[in-house]
Design a protein around this motif. Structure first.
Motif, short mmCIF file in Angstrom:
data_model
loop_
_atom_site.label_atom_id
_atom_site.label_comp_id
_atom_site.label_asym_id
_atom_site.label_seq_id
_atom_site.Cartn_x
_atom_site.Cartn_y
_atom_site.Cartn_z
N ASN A 1 4.27 14.52 -16.43
CA ASN A 1 4.92 15.50 -17.34
C ASN A 1 4.57 16.90 -16.81
O ASN A 1 3.71 17.58 -17.35
N PRO A 2 5.25 17.31 -15.72
CA PRO A 2 4.88 18.60 -15.11
C PRO A 2 5.04 19.75 -16.08
O PRO A 2 5.85 19.70 -17.00
N GLU A 3 4.21 20.76 -15.83
CA GLU A 3 4.18 21.92 -16.74
C GLU A 3 4.90 23.11 -16.09
O GLU A 3 4.69 23.38 -14.92
N PHE A 4 5.69 23.80 -16.87
CA PHE A 4 6.45 24.94 -16.33
C PHE A 4 6.09 26.26 -16.99
O PHE A 4 6.76 27.26 -16.78
N LEU A 5 5.04 26.27 -17.83
CA LEU A 5 4.73 27.51 -18.55
C LEU A 5 4.38 28.64 -17.58
O LEU A 5 3.93 28.41 -16.46
N ARG A 6 4.64 29.87 -18.05
CA ARG A 6 4.26 31.05 -17.26
C ARG A 6 3.07 31.70 -17.95
O ARG A 6 3.12 31.92 -19.17
N GLU A 7 2.02 32.00 -17.20
CA GLU A 7 0.91 32.74 -17.81
C GLU A 7 1.47 34.05 -18.33
O GLU A 7 2.35 34.65 -17.72
N GLY A 8 0.95 34.49 -19.46
CA GLY A 8 1.45 35.72 -20.07
C GLY A 8 2.47 35.42 -21.17
O GLY A 8 2.62 36.21 -22.10
N PHE B 1 9.06 26.67 -26.67
CA PHE B 1 10.51 26.82 -26.43
C PHE B 1 10.82 26.61 -24.94
O PHE B 1 11.31 27.52 -24.27
N PRO B 2 10.52 25.42 -24.42
CA PRO B 2 10.73 25.23 -22.97
C PRO B 2 12.21 25.12 -22.61
O PRO B 2 13.03 24.74 -23.46
N ASP B 3 12.54 25.45 -21.36
CA ASP B 3 13.92 25.25 -20.87
C ASP B 3 14.24 23.76 -20.82
O ASP B 3 15.37 23.36 -20.97
N ARG B 4 13.22 22.97 -20.53
CA ARG B 4 13.37 21.51 -20.47
C ARG B 4 11.99 20.88 -20.51
O ARG B 4 10.98 21.54 -20.21
N ILE B 5 11.98 19.59 -20.91
CA ILE B 5 10.73 18.81 -20.81
C ILE B 5 11.04 17.71 -19.81
O ILE B 5 12.05 17.00 -19.95
N VAL B 6 10.18 17.59 -18.79
CA VAL B 6 10.44 16.58 -17.75
C VAL B 6 9.41 15.47 -17.88
O VAL B 6 8.20 15.73 -17.95
N LEU B 7 9.89 14.25 -17.90
CA LEU B 7 9.01 13.09 -18.01
C LEU B 7 9.35 12.08 -16.93
O LEU B 7 10.51 11.71 -16.79
N GLY B 8 8.34 11.65 -16.20
CA GLY B 8 8.57 10.61 -15.20
C GLY B 8 7.69 9.42 -15.53
O GLY B 8 6.50 9.58 -15.80
N LEU C 1 6.39 12.12 -29.30
CA LEU C 1 5.37 13.17 -29.29
C LEU C 1 6.02 14.55 -29.27
O LEU C 1 5.62 15.47 -29.98
N TYR C 2 7.04 14.68 -28.44
CA TYR C 2 7.69 15.98 -28.25
C TYR C 2 8.83 16.23 -29.25
O TYR C 2 9.45 17.29 -29.20
N ARG C 3 9.11 15.25 -30.12
CA ARG C 3 10.30 15.38 -30.98
C ARG C 3 10.39 16.73 -31.71
O ARG C 3 11.44 17.37 -31.70
N PRO C 4 9.29 17.23 -32.32
CA PRO C 4 9.42 18.52 -33.02
C PRO C 4 9.85 19.66 -32.08
O PRO C 4 10.53 20.58 -32.51
N ILE C 5 9.46 19.56 -30.80
CA ILE C 5 9.88 20.61 -29.86
C ILE C 5 11.33 20.36 -29.41
O ILE C 5 12.14 21.29 -29.38
N ILE C 6 11.63 19.11 -29.12
CA ILE C 6 13.01 18.79 -28.68
C ILE C 6 13.99 19.23 -29.77
O ILE C 6 15.00 19.87 -29.50
N VAL D 1 16.19 21.01 -27.00
CA VAL D 1 15.58 21.22 -25.68
C VAL D 1 15.86 19.97 -24.83
O VAL D 1 15.58 18.86 -25.26
N PRO D 2 16.44 20.13 -23.62
CA PRO D 2 16.72 18.95 -22.79
C PRO D 2 15.45 18.16 -22.48
O PRO D 2 14.43 18.75 -22.12
N PHE D 3 15.54 16.85 -22.64
CA PHE D 3 14.42 15.95 -22.34
C PHE D 3 14.86 15.12 -21.13
O PHE D 3 15.70 14.24 -21.24
#
Ligand SMILES: NC(=O)c1ccc[n+]([C@@H]2O[C@H](COP(=O)([O-])OP(=O)(O)OC[C@H]3O[C@@H](n4cnc5c(N)ncnc54)[C@H](O)[C@@H]3O)[C@@H](O)[C@H]2O)c1
Length: 457
Positions: free
Chosen positions: A160-167, A175-182, A195-200, A216-218
């Motif tokens: 589940n790679p992370e895409f957050l930006r510090e700051g 509010f991610p652009d997408r959540i990626v799950l492999g 787990l992510y349903r409230p964010i999706i 949010v795209p899953f």
């Protein structure tokens, strides 16, 4: 009603703490574990180890659902899902050093073999790890389990790679652009979606905005592709900045203004306006390390990553360009005083990993210049890392008597510097090298400064 989970997070750094705080905010119960005892003691007392906007409030507000600990074992016994969010720094050869991930995976395996669980533990790799690491983590969990009393353990590894930006890490996580799950296991993917349903579905309460109005795209895929998505995303963004810098260098030679050029091309939807800022180039804890790691992976497979190599080389050239621009008006650097404005690798963080400020300061010091640095939050850390550099806590103090100033990090307060005051405080030739093209050249010149940006007159 969304399902509530017991979530463990190993690694209480930028990614782990933000993940833990956001998971608690959307209703889950969270235990954050770190091997650094001082860090955990401070967190228990409400003291954050890092500067990240909104993180302190988020932890305080959800404190009843977050625990901090140095012990992995209870977490493996109780959690439904464990995130691995430890650091994966670059090794000597540029490849990611997975020793922290490996230590956690082995520890999880050992603990799993000592406890009775009803359901398989879902082990989520959130650290940025090279393609194939999912299988490696599985192997290490198994190896760890074999050291314990009960070699038969049940777990599923998910990427589940992370895409957050510090700051803006809290905002990006909620509010991610997408959540990626492999994953190879459908049930594990289903649990992760819950787990992510409230964010999706964006169903949690928040005062932060703007919030997305669509789901949010899953994105679900196999382990290797999820791992690759992270590297490909960072490599693309770094290359986009290097491309803008290449164009800026050509603009400078033909008398064009790169700001106008990137604004013009950015309106094309296929290109987009972001990550086209010319200047000192990219740094920080992710881009340099991830691009190098992807190049190392490519070379391991006997593929020469030509575009990535060029992106790195343009980036290195941009750092040296700062020195060239300083020398153009200062001539020799020996005995000159240079103020570095902004030291963190980007605004709104205290992170100095691979910060351009440090490499520029080192070159300047080696050429006999006296460097004075200022940063709104990273000053103390920078002073500890670079004792040769004088660090002050007011930008105008840094400018006092400086022959030149380099705007290294475009903090809001530095974008809005009082240029006339700066010119009065500085010594001749009063050169401002704007490493982020953040200041209006005409305003700087009107104030009496010599202005040099990147790719603009
Ligand atoms: N920082 C970012 O912006 C960002 C964004 C996306 C992805 N990532 C990736 O996420 C991962 C974590 O990055 P970070 O910036 O949060 O790192 P960090 O250095 O801020 O935090 C890592 C934490 O892990 C702890 N740790 C290390 N080994 C441990 C062990 N064996 N047991 C328990 N704790 C241990 C460290 O003490 C530290 O507190 C890296 O792989 C990074 O590439 C980072």
């Amino acid at each position: 009603m969304a399902e509530r989970f017991d979530v463990g997070v190993v690694g209480a750094g930028y990614v782990g703490l933000v993940t833990g705080a956001c998971m608690a905010h959307i209703g889950h119960t969270v235990t954050c574990v770190d091997k650094n005892e001082g860090r955990i003691e401070n967190l228990k007392r409400g003291k954050l180890p890092i500067y990240e906007p909104q993180l302190g409030e988020m932890i305080a507000r959800n404190r009843k659902r977050i625990r901090f600990s140095t012990e992995l074992h209870p977490l493996v016994r109780e959690a439904d899902i464990v995130f691995i969010a430890v650091d994966t720094p670059p090794g000597d050869d540029g490849a990611a050093d997975l020793s922290n991930v490996a230590a956690v995976a082995r520890g999880i395996g050992r603990s799993l073999s000592e406890v009775e669980r009803e359901r398989p533990l879902i082990v989520v790799n959130k650290s940025t790890v090279p393609v194939g690491s999912g299988d490696y983590v599985s192997m290490l969990i198994q190896e760890g389990a074999e050291e314990g009393p009960n070699g038969e353990v049940s777990y599923r590894v998910v990427s589940n790679p992370e895409f957050l930006r510090e700051g803006s890490a809290v905002y990006d996580s909620l509010f991610p652009d997408r959540i990626v799950l492999g994953a190879e296991d459908r049930e594990a993917l289903h649990t992760m979606r819950e787990l992510y349903r409230p964010i999706i579905e964006q169903s949690f309460a928040t005062e932060l905005d703007p919030r997305p109005t669509v789901a949010v795209p899953f994105v679900t895929t196999d382990l290797a592709s999820a791992e690759m998505i992270k590297y490909a995303a960072n490599a693309f963004l770094a290359t986009k900045i290097s491309f803008a810098n290449e164009i800026a260098n050509i603009c400078e030679r033909v008398g064009a203004d790169v700001k106008s050029v990137t604004a013009g091309i950015g309106l094309d939807h296929r290109i987009g306006p972001r990550f086209l800022d010319a200047g000192i180039g990219w740094g920080g804890s992710c881009f340099p390390k991830d691009v190098r790691a992807l190049m190392a992976t490519a070379r391991e497979h006997e593929y020469e990553p030509a575009i990535l190599a060029a992106a790195v080389s343009v980036n290195e050239r941009q750092r040296r360009l700062v020195i060239t621009k300083l020398q153009r008006d200062l001539h020799t650097l020996k005995g000159k005083r240079v103020a570095l404005l902004g030291l963190s690798f980007k605004p709104n963080t205290d992170d100095l990993r691979e910060a351009p400020s440090l490499s520029i300061a080192r070159i300047l010091e080696s050429r006999g210049a006296r460097v004075v640095g200022y940063d709104p939050v990273a000053g103390k850390r920078a002073a500890a890392l670079m004792p040769e550099m004088k660090v002050v806590f007011d930008p105008y103090e840094a400018l006092k008597g400086a022959n030149a100033a380099v705007l290294v990090t475009e903090w809001e307060e530095l974008r809005n510097l009082d240029l006339e005051r700066a010119a009065t405080l500085m010594a001749r030739p009063r050169l401002l090298v704007d490493g982020r093209n953040a200041i209006e050249p005409a305003a700087a010149r009107a104030a009496g400064l010599i202005y040099q940006g990147f790719g603009r007159e």
